[in-house]
Design a protein around this motif. Structure first.
Motif: not given
Length: 259
Positions: A102-114, A119-121, A123-133
């Protein structure tokens, strides 16, 4: 003697269990309390993401979208189909993965909006943490839909962000296949299954949808269905639900308005 688990590599949930075990002397109540709090946090994160998506969809006033977002988040928090995530022994893998996703999704949206790549960085960090989970290798499809909603399909096909996320997903998919193959998990799990992987996934979509809208089957472990296959109508219904979900997810990006 410490036991070595020959299983998928999920370091973050195991780390949180180990730390909590040391801090609480293995208090089971503490583990359950932490999982319930994580589930509550996910409901708040879902509210945050939904509010953003409704803003992108062009809802004219804040009050209606806030009301709908809170209602859906409350449904998420109290829905009986999700009890297993915070009541099961290893549900923390799903809880933490959901938090980071959910954090990755939110940050990706922020990157697209702004247009700000920090913000995309994030999102990538949050995604990596999700993958390690818990590996969610299909996340590249989420990224593709997000980019298409803002840039169109041609723009999404040229977006370097999609390829970065795709590379991460491919890497974790390869690691998942490797660990499952080496330790025999994939072979053991497939012995009692029916149909091919795509048909099983489509049937799972239908089961998840059914449990969401009509949670009368208060079970969180569904036995393999011997009818699974391309002649089974529920498989096609699951594919139709997946297609409808993808089409609906494009709506919030049409206005391209930041929340």
């Amino acid at each position: 003697m410490a036991e070595i688990h020959d299983d998928l590599y999920q370091p973050l949930p195991i780390l949180t269990y180990a730390v909590e075990w040391e801090l609480t002397d293995g208090n089971v109540t503490s583990f359950r309390r932490s999982d319930v709090l994580l589930h509550a946090l996910n409901a708040l994160l879902l509210w945050w993401v939904l509010t953003h998506l409704f803003g992108r969809a062009g809802w004219p006033t804040v009050a209606p979208r806030a009301l709908v977002a809170w209602t859906l988040s409350l449904l998420w928090a109290l829905h009986p189909a999700l009890v297993g995530t915070y009541a099961s022994d290893m549900g923390r893998t799903h809880l933490l993965s959901t938090s980071f996703a959910l954090l990755a999704l939110s940050f990706h949206l922020r990157a697209l909006d702004t247009g700000r790549q920090r913000y995309f960085l994030a999102a990538v960090l949050a995604l990596l943490l999700a993958m390690l989970t818990k590996a969610i290798v299909g996340w590249v499809l989420v990224a593709l839909v997000l980019e298409a909603a803002s840039l169109g399909w041609r723009g999404a096909a040229r977006s370097w962000r999609v390829y970065v996320i795709g590379f991460i997903c491919v890497c974790f998919a390869a690691l998942t296949i490797y660990t499952s193959t080496v330790f025999g998990g994939a072979v053991d799990a497939s012995k009692g299954l029916f149909g091919d992987p795509i048909a099983r996934s489509a049937l799972a979509v239908w089961i998840y949808f059914r449990d969401l809208v009509a949670p009368f089957w208060l079970t969180f472990w569904h036995l393999p269905d011997p009818r699974t296959g391309w002649t089974y109508p529920l498989v096609w219904l699951g594919l139709a639900l997946s297609l409808a979900s993808g089409c609906i997810s494009l709506v919030p990006g049409r206005s391209r308005k930041p929340a």
